[in-house]
Scaffold this active site. Structure first.
Site, short mmCIF file in Angstrom:
data_model
loop_
_atom_site.label_atom_id
_atom_site.label_comp_id
_atom_site.label_asym_id
_atom_site.label_seq_id
_atom_site.Cartn_x
_atom_site.Cartn_y
_atom_site.Cartn_z
N THR A 107 0.97 -1.16 -0.12
CA THR A 107 0.01 -0.04 -0.05
C THR A 107 0.77 1.23 0.24
OG1 THR A 107 -0.07 0.13 2.46
CG2 THR A 107 -1.77 -1.09 1.10
N ASP A 108 0.37 2.41 -0.45
CA ASP A 108 0.99 3.61 -0.26
C ASP A 108 0.47 4.28 1.15
OD1 ASP A 108 -1.74 4.71 -0.47
OD2 ASP A 108 -1.47 5.28 -2.69
N ALA A 109 1.01 5.69 1.20
CA ALA A 109 0.81 6.47 2.21
C ALA A 109 -0.74 6.51 2.73
CB ALA A 109 1.56 7.76 2.10
N VAL A 144 -4.04 2.43 0.35
CA VAL A 144 -4.39 1.93 -0.78
C VAL A 144 -3.22 1.05 -1.64
CG1 VAL A 144 -5.49 2.45 -3.23
CG2 VAL A 144 -6.20 3.90 -1.19
#
Length: 140
Positions: free
Chosen positions: A16-18, A21
């Site tokens: 996931t990203d920050a 997601v």
């Protein structure tokens, strides 16, 4: 008779990203996971290809992102052949939520058939025979 493979994968925090997601390139990684499991299901795991003097390097990839996945979500990766031509193979991939109710991403990968020196070669008879066995397009 068309054949599909369905492989489960759980989203890791590292996927996931920050914002929590799934980062877009991970869908491509899951396309690869699905291809590997699909070939294994057909009785031709990728580990056997080099023994046949064959490589299937990726030459084209496309992915359409429809809905996002999040950390710890269980996904289903669906993989099938689209076609097998004289020197290329195309796999279609779909990434669903766990129960295949929501399609999250879909796309394809196209692979050239090469020898160990990277020179284009014909698809071996063993792979071409799959077109008849599983009703796969020959992409003429």
């Amino acid at each position: 008779m068309s054949v599909h493979n369905f492989t489960k994968v759980r989203v890791l925090f590292a996927d996931t990203d920050a914002m929590g997601v799934v980062y877009h390139t991970n869908y491509i990684k899951w396309f690869e996971l699905g291809r590997n499991e699909f070939m294994r299901q057909l009785g031709l795991p990728y580990t056997e290809l080099p023994k046949m003097g064959l490589n299937l390097p990726l030459i084209n990839v496309s992915c359409e992102y429809l809905k996002f996945a999040v950390y710890d979500q269980l996904l289903t990766v669906e993989t099938e052949f689209d076609y097998i031509k004289k020197a290329t193979v195309r796999f279609n991939s779909r990434i669903w939520d766990e129960h295949r109710e929501n399609l999250l991403a879909e796309g394809y990968t196209i692979h050239a058939c090469t020898n160990h020196e990277g020179k284009l070669r014909r698809i071996p008879k063993l792979l071409l025979e799959l077109t008849d066995k599983y009703n796969i397009s020959k992409g003429e």
